[in-house]
Design a protein around this motif. Sequence first.
Motif, PDB file in Angstrom:
ATOM      1  N   ILE A  19      34.769  75.901  77.437  1.00 58.32           N
ATOM      2  CA  ILE A  19      34.401  75.388  78.763  1.00 58.32           C
ATOM      3  C   ILE A  19      33.083  74.629  78.711  1.00 58.32           C
ATOM      4  CG2 ILE A  19      33.710  76.078  81.098  1.00 58.32           C
ATOM      5  CD1 ILE A  19      35.721  78.369  80.904  1.00 58.32           C
ATOM      6  N   GLY A  20      32.087  75.200  78.061  1.00 59.19           N
ATOM      7  CA  GLY A  20      30.767  74.577  78.049  1.00 59.19           C
ATOM      8  C   GLY A  20      30.753  73.207  77.397  1.00 59.19           C
ATOM      9  N   SER A  21      31.450  73.049  76.279  1.00 61.48           N
ATOM     10  CA  SER A  21      31.463  71.743  75.608  1.00 61.48           C
ATOM     11  C   SER A  21      32.209  70.713  76.448  1.00 61.48           C
ATOM     12  CB  SER A  21      32.094  71.868  74.222  1.00 61.48           C
ATOM     13  OG  SER A  21      33.417  72.357  74.299  1.00 61.48           O
ATOM     14  N   ALA A  22      33.297  71.129  77.099  1.00 63.45           N
ATOM     15  CA  ALA A  22      34.044  70.194  77.948  1.00 63.45           C
ATOM     16  C   ALA A  22      33.216  69.766  79.154  1.00 63.45           C
ATOM     17  CB  ALA A  22      35.352  70.830  78.401  1.00 63.45           C
ATOM     18  N   LEU A  23      32.519  70.717  79.773  1.00 66.23           N
ATOM     19  CA  LEU A  23      31.658  70.367  80.911  1.00 66.23           C
ATOM     20  C   LEU A  23      30.520  69.450  80.470  1.00 66.23           C
ATOM     21  CD1 LEU A  23      31.399  73.753  82.859  1.00 66.23           C
ATOM     22  CD2 LEU A  23      32.514  71.652  83.632  1.00 66.23           C
ATOM     23  N   LEU A  44      25.699  76.373  67.708  1.00 68.00           N
ATOM     24  CA  LEU A  44      25.182  75.082  68.162  1.00 68.00           C
ATOM     25  C   LEU A  44      25.878  73.941  67.412  1.00 68.00           C
ATOM     26  CD1 LEU A  44      22.994  74.062  70.161  1.00 68.00           C
ATOM     27  CD2 LEU A  44      21.480  73.828  68.189  1.00 68.00           C
ATOM     28  N   ALA A  45      26.095  74.119  66.126  1.00 69.42           N
ATOM     29  CA  ALA A  45      26.752  73.076  65.332  1.00 69.42           C
ATOM     30  C   ALA A  45      28.199  72.890  65.779  1.00 69.42           C
ATOM     31  CB  ALA A  45      26.699  73.441  63.850  1.00 69.42           C
ATOM     32  N   ARG A  46      28.899  73.994  66.026  1.00 68.26           N
ATOM     33  CA  ARG A  46      30.286  73.891  66.504  1.00 68.26           C
ATOM     34  C   ARG A  46      30.339  73.221  67.868  1.00 68.26           C
ATOM     35  NH1 ARG A  46      30.707  79.161  64.282  1.00 68.26           N
ATOM     36  NH2 ARG A  46      30.330  80.067  66.355  1.00 68.26           N
ATOM     37  N   GLY A  47      29.397  73.586  68.739  1.00 64.20           N
ATOM     38  CA  GLY A  47      29.363  72.992  70.068  1.00 64.20           C
ATOM     39  C   GLY A  47      29.061  71.506  70.024  1.00 64.20           C
ATOM     40  N   ARG A  48      28.127  71.112  69.180  1.00 68.22           N
ATOM     41  CA  ARG A  48      27.786  69.691  69.041  1.00 68.22           C
ATOM     42  C   ARG A  48      29.013  68.896  68.604  1.00 68.22           C
ATOM     43  NH1 ARG A  48      22.852  66.834  67.454  1.00 68.22           N
ATOM     44  NH2 ARG A  48      21.820  68.847  67.163  1.00 68.22           N
ATOM     45  N   GLU A  49      29.782  69.450  67.656  1.00 68.05           N
ATOM     46  CA  GLU A  49      30.982  68.767  67.169  1.00 68.05           C
ATOM     47  C   GLU A  49      32.042  68.674  68.265  1.00 68.05           C
ATOM     48  OE1 GLU A  49      33.776  66.800  64.871  1.00 68.05           O
ATOM     49  OE2 GLU A  49      31.588  66.978  64.725  1.00 68.05           O
ATOM     50  N   ARG A  52      30.997  66.009  70.578  1.00 71.61           N
ATOM     51  CA  ARG A  52      31.180  64.704  69.944  1.00 71.61           C
ATOM     52  C   ARG A  52      32.628  64.251  70.019  1.00 71.61           C
ATOM     53  NH1 ARG A  52      33.111  62.296  65.913  1.00 71.61           N
ATOM     54  NH2 ARG A  52      33.956  64.219  65.010  1.00 71.61           N
ATOM     55  N   GLN A  53      33.545  65.176  69.763  1.00 75.83           N
ATOM     56  CA  GLN A  53      34.964  64.830  69.819  1.00 75.83           C
ATOM     57  C   GLN A  53      35.389  64.436  71.232  1.00 75.83           C
ATOM     58  OE1 GLN A  53      37.446  67.832  68.077  1.00 75.83           O
ATOM     59  NE2 GLN A  53      36.352  67.819  66.115  1.00 75.83           N
ATOM     60  N   ALA A  54      34.771  65.055  72.235  1.00 77.63           N
ATOM     61  CA  ALA A  54      35.154  64.770  73.621  1.00 77.63           C
ATOM     62  C   ALA A  54      34.436  63.554  74.198  1.00 77.63           C
ATOM     63  CB  ALA A  54      34.866  65.996  74.498  1.00 77.63           C
TER      64      ALA A  54
END
Length: 572
Positions: A19-23, A44-49, A52-54
């Motif tokens: 949810i957080g990365s999509a928002l 943090l690294a997974r979230g950044r990626e 980036r993809q979105a």
Amino acid sequence: MTSAPPAFDSVAVFGLGTIGSALTASLLRTGARVTAVEADEASLARGREAVRQAAGEAAEQVTYTLDPDAVAGSGLVIEAVTEDLALKAAVLRRAGEVCGPATILATTTALSVTQVAAETGRLPRTIGLHPVGHAPDGGVVEVVATPVTDPEVRERTTELVAQLGRTAVDSTDLPGFTGGGLLMAYLAGAVAMLERRYASRDDIDAAMTLGCGLPLGPLAHLDLIGLDTALDTLRGLHRLTGERRFLPPPLLTHMVTAGLLGVKSGRGFYSYPADAPGRPVAASPGLGEPRPVRQVGIVGSGTMARGIAEVFARSGYATVLTARSEVKAKEAVAGVGRSLDRGVSRGKLSAEVAATALDRLLPADDFGALGDCDLLIEAVAEELPVKRQIFGALDRASRPDAVLSTTTSSLPVVECAMATRRPGSVVGMHFFNPAPVMKLVEVVGTVLTAPDALATAHRVCADLGKHPVACADRAGFIVNALLFPYLNDAVRLLEEHRAPAEDIDTVMAQGCGYPLGPLALHDVIGLDVSLQIQRSLHAAFHEESLAPAAHLEHLVGAGYLGRKTGRGFRSH
């Protein structure tokens, strides 16, 4: 970027999971400056990626940090951490201390916004923003205010939801809100079905996508949400309500313990990307050699019988359609002819193909005409005494090696089988309406069904261009067992005044991508049909949650049956 000024110039997001990365990606498109906070370097690294993809190159405009104090000055703080109310409250309380009294605090919980808000000490400035969707950036966000949330807070967050390109739905702060409760109970039911081996993973998901037109099957949906997130949400809903429908199935707990979290861990119910959902499954795996089928008999003259007869005739089978009288049999064949003519006029088949199909179809009013049929399909009303009587007659009239099948959607197939002297040759073949269009057929074996009879049903379905799914002989099979409790729960939301009909349908249709919201679907199915199926499920499982909603009973009693009478949950 949006041309209108952003609802918030600066936003902080705690947690960069699904949810957080999509928002975060969506917030960038509004023009807001985003500070994203995670608990450790790996997360943090997974979230950044994920961002980036979105969001592509725009992801580099985010300030990524492990320091919660870096959110100072943010006008809005959104927590999207795991579904732990104490953790959520602690995150927002700390953010509120750093940012000051004017900052709006938002929680993505599906549980209790008021409980989180009370723990922050900032009740008037705290609100719930709960995304609902079959994908991380689903089309609906439930805006959940506490009893004392400032109106200005609700207005500004509703404006933000619109800028995110999503639909805001005001929801009552009760467990599960509108969409969360409906969705999670349905998903938990699918896991329980798999756990009890009523059906396989692939057949459960295929049944719901092909039978209901859903964009994702329930197990693939859980993989997308994250099995740990789903488990935490179910635990919280069960703790708050005590309702059995929210009790997490042990299989879900075991998978989370084993680290099988879905898409984000590379493996859940499916493996990613090699075993991604949607792959075709071979028909009748391991069932043995099917019996030969050249001629088929259909018993009945209604919509389903005519549709099934058309499917077989178009697929090259000599087909006998048997009804109670010669007039009804000929009317049913004429109905098939009209359907074929519509197919020709719409360019879906040639006049020659239609004519040839109709020539293969023979009307009859006597079971004696079925003596040479290899497969017999009963498609009459959902009344067990009637079906048992027909199966007894078919047993006497047909060849000893013929396979007998019923199209029941809710009655025990074994009851039909025991009306014959050959229960091993009886199967369920539940076609979906309209049979010429719908690809799904639920193939049901009883405890007595012979493997070659099951194999015959699977092979015939494949030859018809249908997708057979195997399921145990239990009330509702796969689709109705998962669909109708969800529909019944939606009626309860309405009768408890937790949400208006339009909002209930909007959350599930626009949020999850379903073809229809649950109440609109009730009207299409027919409320009397829904009630009959719900009563069957309740009688079979004796679960309190499966008792038909009182409001459904009242509407049927009043003659409001949906589209066919002009009025159901809505006027038509």
